[in-house]
Every structure is written in structure tokens, then in C-alpha cells.
Design a protein around this motif. Structure first.
Motif, short mmCIF file in Angstrom:
data_model
loop_
_atom_site.label_atom_id
_atom_site.label_comp_id
_atom_site.label_asym_id
_atom_site.label_seq_id
_atom_site.Cartn_x
_atom_site.Cartn_y
_atom_site.Cartn_z
N TYR A 53 0.84 -1.19 0.00
CA TYR A 53 0.00 0.00 0.00
C TYR A 53 0.88 1.25 0.00
CZ TYR A 53 1.00 -0.57 5.00
OH TYR A 53 1.64 -0.75 6.21
N TYR A 54 0.31 2.33 -0.54
CA TYR A 54 1.00 3.61 -0.61
C TYR A 54 0.70 4.42 0.65
CZ TYR A 54 1.61 2.67 -5.62
OH TYR A 54 1.95 2.11 -6.82
N ILE A 55 1.73 5.04 1.19
CA ILE A 55 1.55 5.97 2.31
C ILE A 55 2.46 7.17 2.08
CG2 ILE A 55 0.94 4.18 3.98
CD1 ILE A 55 3.75 4.44 5.13
N ILE A 75 5.49 6.68 -0.43
CA ILE A 75 6.17 5.41 -0.22
C ILE A 75 5.20 4.26 -0.51
CG2 ILE A 75 7.24 3.90 1.52
CD1 ILE A 75 9.02 6.19 0.77
N LEU A 76 5.72 3.22 -1.14
CA LEU A 76 4.99 1.96 -1.28
C LEU A 76 5.63 0.97 -0.33
CD1 LEU A 76 2.89 0.16 -2.77
CD2 LEU A 76 4.66 -0.31 -4.46
N ASN A 115 9.14 6.79 -4.29
CA ASN A 115 8.42 7.20 -5.51
C ASN A 115 8.75 8.60 -6.00
OD1 ASN A 115 5.90 5.16 -6.13
ND2 ASN A 115 6.50 5.13 -3.98
N ASP A 116 9.38 9.41 -5.19
CA ASP A 116 9.50 10.82 -5.53
C ASP A 116 10.89 11.19 -6.04
OD1 ASP A 116 6.92 11.13 -4.73
OD2 ASP A 116 7.38 12.01 -2.78
N ASN A 161 14.91 9.89 -6.12
CA ASN A 161 14.93 8.65 -5.33
C ASN A 161 13.97 7.60 -5.87
OD1 ASN A 161 16.75 9.75 -3.39
ND2 ASN A 161 15.04 10.87 -2.49
N TYR A 162 13.30 7.92 -6.99
CA TYR A 162 12.31 6.98 -7.52
C TYR A 162 12.96 5.61 -7.77
CZ TYR A 162 9.06 4.62 -10.58
OH TYR A 162 8.21 3.68 -11.11
N GLY A 163 12.27 4.55 -7.29
CA GLY A 163 12.72 3.19 -7.53
C GLY A 163 13.68 2.64 -6.50
#
Length: 941
Positions: A699-701, A714-715, A735-736, A739-741
């Protein structure tokens, strides 16, 4: 031996053919062929026109050229080989038999050539269809392959050899082997029945050549087969499993050396068969194939014996180096080799300062659940039966200068839901052409009635983010084609008792010229497109409006996520974002997941404009060798410059993260012996949804990671030990921005217990106040829905948040958020709002209130009056949990259950006695009775 040669004048069979009937039969066959060719031609032309309108004509030409080349090669190979085989058989028959002894088709040369060419043509079509259908991608990737810069430890080949070269050559060899087997069957049948292979040299030469080719190709297949040991977990033909995926000890000792022997044996066997045919020697004819079969079976038995008697008794030490290969290559294949691992203490305390420091995190805690929320959207925001929300997704936006997590869904048009009298061609094709707008709501706010607090709602859309172009022509629905800018105005949206109309303003459809109208009328089987007077030169055809169908038609070599999500750009236009994966099952030593592949990356984000249908393939992982190979093949397909307002909404895909987490459950172990014994296997925790325990999904938070200065999207996925419920770690994907991935792993100390989600669910069930309220709400025609239980890391502590929905049992029920349950360490509270729950937890931790809600110094009286009936039910549930824990050997869990039983009995006695226990003596009496009851229950167990 001399054979008499007969000329056509010597033998002319009389053919009683109805010339008129034959003529009309020929005309019908010709018309059928012309129709099929025309239909195929129209389909190709229509596809090219459509691809060209999107700017992807070069992709079409590249794929079509490869298909045509392979089709031509396959057709010539299969058809010519069969024709020459049939021609050789006829010549052998004519040389050795009297005219009246020949099969009917051999007696007349014209009939023979006609039928032979017909069979060869058909066989060529079948073979070439298989070759071009399955081989074009392997052919192109083989030609344009990019190395992985990683070599396998056994043969020393770059991984690209297994991903590109090996599949291509396996395909070539398998195609040739299938062709030769068919030819051998035909020749063996023709010459075996007539026994010409003993008497006719030409027949023997044909058979010898086919047998030799069969031996060479079969040998090549065995030679390539040695590489298959890196891509399998079986060790022999009996499908005996190995503990290692990839080359094992048995493979290294038996199967790989055996592959070299088996590569030579088919050629030796073929030569023996040829010698037997030449000398008419049955022993030589049988000896070669028999030797091949014996060695093949012996090799399988040898592999079985080595595995049983050498490996199994000392498996770890035999397989240790190969286990290491499996561990390293599997982590590489799933991108798990560079995870940043840290320790999360999970011991922090909640306080007012902590709440203030992490206000943005707490303000974005999701107290709505997307599953019941979809029903709410469809009931509150669809307005008409023909509007439909297919999905509600989680995303983040800057709203009023704040970084906020939101739910968002697209209001799409479903013309199947139009009234039956409105299901006309004009309505479905010209008038009802698009959906309209979105609905968006806060993840953390609800109205006093328990409904979502909408950010964007109504028709036309009101709220923020602002929507400037709400029309949705392309989406997730199974849309038919539509024609816009006709003499019929399009339906835009309903307004009171009337409808607002609209005219399409873009120029991205297919122009409806007279020729195009004919082409697409043929393709769609709809003459109205060609003859309708409502269509003019300004009209455009919008084709393949389902975004998944659209993407698969443009770039079928990519694998697409099945969960597209709608995004509002900064200019107020709507786009769809779809994650595109590159996958293969050819990565050596890598364990496959349930989907069948053993390598996955997400290098591409496919973006489809919801209004124009324009498609862009944005590159987010340029280091992926599979993407680099496709970029070599299609240099103009991908775009590396990404607009900032689109990149801001890229999400790490849940599906890929799930695959990675599934593999990481086992491959997080670094110690080879622990890995071999699977001593530290992890599991996905469970949570309660409705009345069932289900596997918790990622889940995303929005949260602030340790050592970071600001909150980010964050996932995350928690883990529990195998067969236990306490939480041991959580995996996160960022995700942002830059820093993605990036993947992060936070482990909890093993010397202390951190509650897992199911343990929190159990404690909720065991809480006397909460469980009673849930039971009360589930009566009288209502039911409760336990939403997502979210684990929220905040600095060094953990919060557990679960919304409780209440809905009626009626079909048109509207789920409403009734309460919010928040747990922290040993405290659990249920309040009307999340803020109230946090405030209550802060007060409890500070000692301002006791867990039962009383103020310090007040009489310790339970605010809830417990009835005897409810006490019996609670004790029965607790005792059942106690029995289950004892049976499973979970002594710590059983102890907690018994402590809870004792607490319930003590609370009941205090309630019955009216206040405090009164004396130490009374307390001791209670303890003695509880111990006595515990002892009796233990004896019963």
C-alpha cells in the motif's frame, strides 16, 4: 534392372469431369481467396493508417518487415521442401511401377502438379505463419541485442546469450526439426509401403539425406540443450527436482557432459542408418537409434542415481557453490541486489512533539479504503446510469501549497448502460462518444455522515486540482470506435432536464476521406460508415480507445500493468499512466515467480492522453538491457525527456513490487546454510476484511523516512516470520524525484516482539468495548467492513490504523466510515476521527488517562457495563483462541489469552462489587481463583 518408361501418349486416363461445374467451382474458390486476401490487406492498411496517425508508422514498418521476411523464408523452406519431396516420391514410383499400378494422383502429371503445389502451398502457409508469428521478436532482438555485462559462472556467456541468442537458435532448430520429422514421415510411409528404399537408389538417397539432416539437427538440439540446465530446477527426464534453480551438482557431473555425448550420437546413429539402408543391413539400421536411446536412458538413470546416492545424503555441501549462484543471480534478476537495509527499533513512544514533527505524515494517513470507496463514488458521483467509475487509485498532489495524498477516479462512459431504445448506431457511434471528468477525495477526511470529503466533484468538475479539459475519449472501458465532428453534436454531460453538447477540437483522429471511410467500413463490417450522410470531410475516426488495447497494438513486446491510473496535469488536462515492464524467463540461475518469468524491470511509463489518445513511452530506467535492445530496434518509439508534471505522478508499480517482495521472502537470506534450510523464511501478513482474513497487499503511504528531511510517497509491504504473526521487517519503494525506484528494508530487532497486523486484528477482536460495538453494528440489517489495516512507521515507533465502515444489507447500500481504530504498542482506541484517536493515545502514553478512559485518581470503574451474556461470549472467544494457541505450540500467545481471560473475570467482579476490589485480601482471592481456573483448564488440555 531395367524399367520401361511410359510416355503420356502410352497412357492417358480418361477423366470424366464436368467442365461447367469445375469452372464455377474454380470461380468460387478464386472469390474466396480474393476475399481472404482483401480482408487481410484491408486489416493491414487500416492498421498502418492508424499507427501513422499516432506517429508510430516506423514501428509498424519494422515489425511488418520482419514478419514478411520470416514469412517468405518460412514459406519457401516449408513449401519447396514438401514439393521436392513429393516430386521425388512420384519419380521413384514412375520408375518402378507399371502405369496401372501407380496411385491415381501419380498417373496424370497435371493433376499431380496441381495437387502437390496445393499441398505445398498450404504447408508453406502453416509453417510460415508459425515462423513469422513466433519468431519475429526473437529475430529482431537477436539482431539488436545489448549485453547485460554479467557472465554466467558455468559457460562464461553474457546473460544476453541466454535472453536473445539461445531462444533464437532454439526456435530455428525446433522449426527445422519439425519440418524434417514431417518429411521423414511422408518418405517413410511412401517408401515403406512400396519397399522402394531397398530397390530404388533415388529413394534411398532421399531417405539418407533426410536421416542425416535429422541426425544433425537433433544433435544441435542436444548441444543447445546443455544451456537449459541454467534455466531449470529439474535434473532428468523424470522431472526430479533439485534444491537449486539452475545448474546443480548433478547437472555439472552428469547432464552437461551427457549433452556433448548426445549431441554426437544422433549424427553417428544417422550414419549407421544410412549404412544399413545402403547395405540392406537390419542390424546397422537398428543399432544406431538403439544406441542413442540406451545412452539417453542410461544418462537419465545416472542423473537419478547421483542425485539419490551422492547429493541427497550430503546435499548442502554438494550444492553449496550452486546455491550461491542461485542466490546472487536471482537477486540481480529482480533488482534486489542493492537494497538499502537498516534496523528499525520500533520502540519509540508517541508524544505531542512527535505528532507535531510528523504532522504531514499524520495528515496523510489513509482512513478511507479504496474497495468500499469505489461503491461510494459510483453511487454519489456517477449521476447517470451510463457513467461508471472502474477504479479508484491513490496518488499525490500539491493542493493549496500542501503535499497531499488523494483518491482519484475517472468518470467513464459505458454505452451498454444506455436505455434499450437509445442503443442506436447514431447514439453509440456519433453522439455518446466520451466520459466526463473525475472525482477526487481526501484519503484522511470524511464528512460527518462518514462519506469521503471530495476535492473534485460534480458535473462540470468543481474543486482542486482544476480540470480544464474533462472529456475522456480514451480509458479503461471496452470502448467501440466513434466518429467525431459529424453533423451530430456529441453528448457532453447532463444538466438538469437537458443535455450539454460538445464538438471535438483536436486533430488526432483518422480523417474520414472517402477512401478511409471505405477501408474502415470494411474493417468494422459497418456499411453505415461509408454511406451515412452524417459523416463529412471534417469527421475523424477514433479507433482502439481502450488504453490497454491501444498500447498492446503499438508496442506488443512490452508487458503492461493492468491497473492504469488517471492523472490531472498542471494545465488541467487528463492523462492515463500505465507501467510497462520488460520481462524474460531466460535469466540464468534466477528463480521464476508465479507469472512464469524470472527477470523483471519497469523501464517505461506509457502515457495516454485521455482526450487526444496520443501515446508517449517515457524512459525511467535507461540502464535496463532489455529496453536498450528494443530502443535499438525502434529508435523513435521511446522518449527520455519527461515533463515534470507527469514525472511528479509516477508511482512504483504495486504488481512489480509484489513480485519482488514474493522473491525477497526467501532471497533476503545471505547465509547459504540458512538459505538452504529456509530457516528464516518470511511471509506476508494477513488482515481482516469483512469477516475474512486475507493476505495484506502493498500500500502507498506518505511518510518521512528515517534520516530524511521531508515526507515522501512510499509503497510498503510488512513481513512476518513464516508461521508466526509478529512483524519482522518492512520493505519500502520510494516514488519521488531522484529517489524513484530505490528499495529500502527496515528490520525489527529479533530480541523483542513487534506486533504484526494479524496480532493487532486479534487484539481488536479481543477488546471488550470495540468487539461489542462491532457486534452491535452488525445487527439489525447492518454490517461492518474492516478496511485496510495500515502499519504507519513514524520515526522509531509504529501506529496501526484501520477504518471501520458501516453499511446496510440492502443492494444499494452506501458504506460509511463509522469509526477509526488506532493501535500503538499495547494501546488500542476507537474514536470518531483519526485526530481524536491520536490525541487519546498521546494522553494515555503521558498518563493523563488510563487505557479504560478513566482519569488518574478516579475510581477504577469500567465505563462500559458488561452484561453476563456478553461476558460469556467474550470468554468463549478468548478461550477458543487460547486452545488454538496451545494446540499450535504458541505459548506466548496462549499466555496473553489467559491473561486477558483473567482480566475479564476481574473486571466483571469489580463491576458486580461496585467499585474497587476493596482490599488486598480480595485481590489475592481473585488471583487464587484465576490460578485455579488456569490450572483446571491446563489439565483439560
Amino acid at each position: 534392372m531395367k524399367f520401361k518408361v511410359y510416355h503420356n501418349e502410352d497412357f492417358k486416363p480418361k477423366l470424366n469431369l464436368n467442365k461447367k461445374k469445375t469452372f464455377w467451382t474454380g470461380v468460387v474458390v478464386l472469390l474466396i481467396i480474393l476475399f481472404i486476401v482483401s480482408d487481410l490487406g484491408i486489416a493491414l492498411v487500416s492498421e498502418y493508417i492508424w499507427m501513422d496517425s499516432l506517429g508510430f508508422s516506423d514501428v509498424f514498418v519494422t515489425i511488418f518487415s520482419a514478419r514478411i521476411l520470416l514469412f517468405a523464408v518460412g514459406f519457401l523452406l516449408f513449401s519447396c521442401t514438401l514439393f521436392l519431396t513429393l516430386l521425388g516420391i512420384r519419380r521413384a514410383y514412375v520408375r518402378n511401377f507399371q502405369p496401372d499400378e501407380l496411385p491415381f494422383v501419380f498417373r496424370h502429371s497435371k493433376l499431380f502438379f496441381l495437387s502437390s503445389w496445393g499441398l505445398s502451398f498450404l504447408y508453406g502457409l502453416i509453417g510460415s505463419s508459425i515462423v513469422q508469428g513466433l519468431g519475429w521478436e526473437r529475430f529482431l532482438t537477436y539482431q539488436h541485442q545489448v549485453p547485460f555485462q554479467v557472465s554466467d559462472p558455468v559457460f562464461g556467456h553474457d546473460v544476453a546469450f541466454y535472453v536473445y541468442t539461445l531462444p533464437f537458435w532454439n526456435f530455428v532448430v525446433s522449426s527445422l526439426l519439425g519440418l524434417i520429422v514431417v518429411i521423414l514421415i511422408i518418405q517413410g510411409s511412401a517408401y515403406g509401403i512400396s519397399k522402394l528404399y531397398w530397390t530404388d537408389w533415388g529413394a534411398r538417397v532421399q531417405l539418407m539425406l533426410s536421416v542425416l539432416l535429422f541426425g544433425v539437427v537433433l544433435g544441435a538440439k542436444h548441444f543447445l540443450g546443455r544451456y537449459d540446465t541454467l534455466l531449470s530446477d529439474t535434473i532428468n527426464g523424470f522431472q526430479q527436482k533439485s534444491v537449486v534453480y539452475g545448474v546443480s551438482y548433478t547437472d555439472a557431473v552428469i547432464n552437461i557432459p551427457l549433452a556433448y555425448v548426445l549431441a554426437a550420437l544422433p549424427i553417428i546413429s544417422a550414419l549407421a542408418v544410412i549404412a544399413g539402408l545402403s547395405r540392406r543391413n537390419w542390424r546397422l539400421l537398428v543399432a544406431g537409434p538403439a544406441l542413442y536411446v540406451i545412452v539417453l536412458l542410461f544418462g537419465q538413470l545416472a542423473a537419478w542415481g547421483v542425485q539419490q546416492f551422492m547429493v541427497t545424503p550430503n546435499e548442502f555441501h554438494r550444492e553449496e557453490p550452486y546455491l550461491e549462484h542461485n542466490l546472487i543471480f536471482t537477486r540481480q534478476a529482480y533488482g534486489l541486489d542493492n537494497i538499502n537495509q537498516q534496523v528499525h527499533p520500533g520502540t519509540g513512544t508517541i508524544s505531542g512533539d512527535l505528532v507535531e514533527r510528523n504532522s504531514l505524515t499524520l495528515d496523510n494517513v489513509r482512513i478511507n479504503d479504496a474497495r468500499p470507496l469505489l461503491d461510494v463514488y459510483n453511487q454519489i458521483q456517477s449521476f447517470r446510469t451510463y457513467y461508471q467509475f472502474n477504479d479508484v487509485d491513490v496518488d499525490r498532489y500539491m493542493i493549496d501549497g500542501e503535499y497531499q495524498q488523494v483518491f482519484i477516479g475517472a468518470r467513464e462512459l459505458n454505452t451498454d448502460q444506455l436505455p434499450s431504445q437509445a442503443q442506436t448506431w447514431v447514439n453509440r457511434t456519433l453522439r455518446y462518444t466520451h466520459g466526463y471528468g473525475i472525482a477526487a477525495s481526501h484519503v484522511n477526511e470524511v464528512t460527518p455522515q462518514g462519506q469521503p470529503e471530495f476535492l473534485v466533484k460534480n458535473l462540470p468538475p468543481e474543486g482542486s486540482p482544476e480540470i480544464t479539459r474533462p472529456q475522456i475519449y480514451f480509458g479503461e472501458q471496452v470502448y467501440p470506435h466513434v466518429i467525431i465532428n459529424t453533423k451530430v453534436d456529441e453528448f457532453n454531460y447532463p444538466e438538469g432536464e437537458s443535455n450539454v453538447t460538445y464538438r471535438y477540437t483536436a486533430d488526432t483522429g483518422i480523417p474520414m476521406t472517402r477512401l478511409n471511410r471505405f477501408i474502415y467500413a470494411w474493417e468494422e463490417g459497418s456499411p453505415r460508415i461509408f454511406i451515412s450522410g452524417l459523416i463529412n470531410q471534417e469527421s475523424q475516426l477514433l479507433r482502439k480507445r481502450n488504453i490497454m488495447e491501444r498500447l498492446n497494438a503499438i508496442a506488443p513486446f512490452l508487458t503492461y500493468d493492468q491497473d492504469p491510473y488517471i492523472v490531472v496535469r498542471d494545465d488541467g488536462t487528463l492523462i492515463w499512466i500505465v507501467d510497462a515492464y520488460t520481462t524474460t524467463r531466460q535469466y540464468p540461475y534466477a528463480e521464476p515467480v508465479g507469472a512464469g518469468f524470472n527477470y523483471i524491470r519497469n523501464p517505461i511509463k506509457a502515457v495516454v492522453d485521455a482526450y487526444t489518445g496520443e501515446v508517449h513511452f517515457y524512459v525511467v530506467d535507461p540502464d535496463d538491457p532489455l529496453w536498450q535492445t528494443y530502443a535499438n530496434i525502434f529508435p523513435d518509439l521511446f522518449t527520455e525527456e519527461i515533463p515534470e508534471d507527469i514525472q511528479a505522478h509516477f508511482r512504483y508499480p504495486v504488481n512489480m513490487f509484489t513480485y519482488q517482495a514474493e522473491i525477497f521472502r526467501t532471497y533476503h537470506m545471505s547465509d547459504l546454510e540458512v538459505f538452504y534450510n529456509r530457516e528464516d523464511m518470511w511471509a506476508f501478513p494477513t488482515e481482516k476484511y469483512y469477516d475474512q482474513d486475507i493476505i495484506m497487499e502493498p500500500y502507498y503511504i506518505t511518510m518521512q523516512l528515517p534520516d530524511e528531511e521531508r515526507e515522501e510517497f512510499i509503497l510498503m509491504q510488512p513481513f512476518t516470520p513464516n508461521n508466526r504473526q509478529n512483524m519482522i521487517a518492512w520493505l519500502a519503494a520510494r516514488n519521488d524525484g531522484e529517489n524513484y525506484g530505490e528499495l529500502l528494508l527496515y528490520r525489527f530487532p529479533k530480541q523483542r516482539t513487534v506486533y504484526g497486523p494479524q496480532q493487532i486484528e486479534n487484539r481488536i477482536n479481543q477488546d471488550p468495548y470495540i468487539s461489542q460495538q462491532l457486534n452491535l453494528w452488525s445487527q439489525g440489517g447492518s454490517r461492518t467492513i474492516r478496511g485496510n489495516l495500515l502499519v504507519i512507521p513514524i520515526e522509531d515507533t509504529l501506529l496501526y490504523v484501520e477504518p471501520v465502515y458501516i453499511e446496510s444489507d440492502s443492494r444499494s447500500s452506501l458504506p460509511e466510515v463509522g469509526k477509526i481504530i488506532v493501535a500503538y504498542q499495547d494501546y488500542i482506541v476507537m474514536e470518531d476521527t483519526f485526530a481524536e484517536a491520536i490525541e487519546r493515545l498521546v494522553e494515555m502514553e503521558a498518563g493523563a488517562v488510563r487505557p479504560d478512559g478513566a482519569q488518574p485518581g478516579q475510581d477504577e470503574q469500567t465505563p462500559l457495563i458488561v452484561t453476563a451474556e456478553s461476558l460469556v461470549e467474550q470468554l468463549a472467544d478468548l478461550f477458543e483462541s487460547y486452545r488454538n494457541a496451545m494446540a499450535a505450540g504458541q505459548w506466548e500467545q496462549a499466555g496473553r489469552m489467559m491473561t486477558e481471560i483473567e482480566k475479564q473475570l476481574a473486571d466483571w467482579k469489580r463491576q458486580q462489587g461496585g467499585g474497587e476490589t476493596g482490599s488486598d485480601e480480595a485481590a489475592e482471592t481473585d488471583d487464587e481463583e484465576a490460578e485455579s481456573a488456569t490450572g483446571q483448564e491446563t489439565e483439560v488440555e
